[in-house]
Motif scaffolding. Structure first.
Motif, PDB file in Angstrom:
ATOM      1  N   GLY A 155      61.349  79.935  59.195  1.00 30.33           N
ATOM      2  CA  GLY A 155      62.584  79.946  58.982  1.00 30.33           C
ATOM      3  C   GLY A 155      63.604  79.111  59.522  1.00 30.33           C
ATOM      4  O   GLY A 155      62.996  78.152  60.250  1.00 30.33           O
ATOM      5  N   SER A 214      62.759  79.801  54.720  1.00 31.68           N
ATOM      6  CA  SER A 214      63.543  80.795  54.679  1.00 31.68           C
ATOM      7  C   SER A 214      64.891  80.554  55.127  1.00 31.68           C
ATOM      8  O   SER A 214      64.731  80.205  56.555  1.00 31.68           O
ATOM      9  CB  SER A 214      62.796  82.136  55.305  1.00 31.68           C
ATOM     10  N   VAL A 261      63.403  80.158  50.034  1.00 30.37           N
ATOM     11  CA  VAL A 261      64.197  81.689  49.904  1.00 30.37           C
ATOM     12  C   VAL A 261      65.329  81.837  50.594  1.00 30.37           C
ATOM     13  O   VAL A 261      65.430  81.328  51.667  1.00 30.37           O
ATOM     14  CB  VAL A 261      62.862  82.418  49.903  1.00 30.37           C
ATOM     15  N   LYS A 263      67.897  84.574  52.567  1.00 34.24           N
ATOM     16  CA  LYS A 263      67.867  85.816  53.052  1.00 34.24           C
ATOM     17  C   LYS A 263      69.503  86.168  53.540  1.00 34.24           C
ATOM     18  O   LYS A 263      70.113  85.422  54.094  1.00 34.24           O
ATOM     19  CB  LYS A 263      66.976  85.854  54.498  1.00 34.24           C
ATOM     20  N   GLY A 311      60.992  86.287  55.572  1.00 36.41           N
ATOM     21  CA  GLY A 311      59.987  85.327  54.494  1.00 36.41           C
ATOM     22  C   GLY A 311      58.579  85.774  54.566  1.00 36.41           C
ATOM     23  O   GLY A 311      58.206  86.022  53.488  1.00 36.41           O
TER      24      GLY A 311
END
Length: 330
Positions: A155, A214, A261, A263, A311
């Motif tokens: 992250g 993430s 990704v 979030k 993630g």
């Protein structure tokens, strides 16, 4: 001039890159400007890309050309090593309506570094004119590596004050805050300097063990915040170029085969990554201390671990994560 006219023609029509003008559409422009069909098609392609970009960004105003820039494909230019001494590369503008011109160039450390890393020079260049000076952009190409199948999910939390914080204990860009604080009110080129510092900071990150990165979705973070902060703080906050950071990350992850990704940032800095419970009292400034389990950490490190948690779980936000575990925020 022709490109601006084409922008006007395409402004109310949904044109996508790669579409070419029909002969009936191009004939009036050809007669007016006396250019070849191939050169006109290249200008039309550039105009269609501007219009398509405006459609994607949902801009209602007519697109405008603010820079004297043109993309020249292999029909109009050749790029080869310079055979004589004194220069390294030779750019030749060839026929199809373009003026014939030979431009010798010297190589730079960036070009040499890219070539050493396996990149190849494209047959397409970007040519521009700024303040009476001609400039050329080289375009590099490389086969996109497949996504990694082994590694860890990491992250990443980023903010104006503490830089870029990763859940694997890497922290970069923490010196940017002090530099922003030192900017004067009318100092020029400050955003360009911060952009350069962000790029240099990300170069020091170890990407070898990361499989999935993430990050927070901060696209609408400023929505509804007008008038909340002072003018001085807003000016300093504008130097935290989050969108530029995301573009750097997208480019780097693509080069390294890392899946990126995005979030939901909702409550990630107040949610305890140890006991998975939320309380607004957990965070005070940069300090995080869970009122339930006593876990202590830096608030940004805790947020990075929560983004790593999302993630790994494969969900968009903490609410979805807690719903999957039959919990609530209480």
């Amino acid at each position: 001039m022709l490109c601006s006219i084409l922008l006007t023609c395409f402004g109310n029509v949904k044109i996508f890159p790669g579409n070419w003008l029909t002969y009936q559409q191009f004939t009036p422009a050809k007669k007016k400007f006396g250019i070849t069909t191939r050169l006109g098609q290249a200008l039309a392609k550039q105009a269609s890309e501007c219009v398509s970009s405006g459609h994607k960004k949902q801009r209602k105003r007519k697109p405008q050309l603010k820079r004297h820039t043109v993309t020249l494909f292999y029909h109009f230019v050749t790029l080869s090593p310079f055979k004589k001494k004194g220069f390294d590369w030779c750019v030749k503008l060839i026929g199809s309506g373009a003026p014939k011109l030979v431009i010798p160039l010297k190589s730079t450390s960036v070009i040499n570094q890219r070539l050493a890393q396996g990149w190849q020079l494209s047959k397409t260049i970007r040519l521009g004119l700024k303040k009476g000076r001609l400039w050329i952009d080289f375009i590099f190409e490389k086969v996109r590596p497949p996504l990694k199948t082994s590694g860890q999910v990491v992250g990443m939390d980023s903010n104006y004050k503490n830089g870029v914080v990763f859940s694997d204990s890497q922290v970069v860009g923490e010196d940017i805050y002090q530099r922003i604080q030192g900017f004067k009110k009318r100092q020029k080129h400050t955003h360009a300097e911060i952009k350069s510092r962000l790029g240099h900071a990300l170069k020091s990150v170890d990407w070898s063990s990361i499989k999935v990165l993430s990050i927070e979705d901060l696209k609408l973070v400023k929505q509804g915040k007008r008038g909340t902060f002072s003018r001085l703080f807003n000016r300093r906050l504008s130097h935290w170029l989050y969108r530029t950071l995301v573009q750097f990350l997208e480019r780097k992850c693509e080069e390294e085969g890392i899946q990126l990704v995005v979030k939901d940032p909702f409550k990630t800095s107040q949610f305890c990554s140890s006991c998975n419970r939320w309380d607004r009292r957990n965070r005070k400034g940069d300090s995080f201390k869970c009122v339930h389990c006593g876990y202590q950490s830096h608030a940004d490190h805790n947020a990075a671990h929560n983004l790593e948690l999302l993630g790994v779980a494969g969900v968009y936000g903490l609410r979805s994560y807690l719903s999957s575990k039959c919990q609530s925020f209480g």
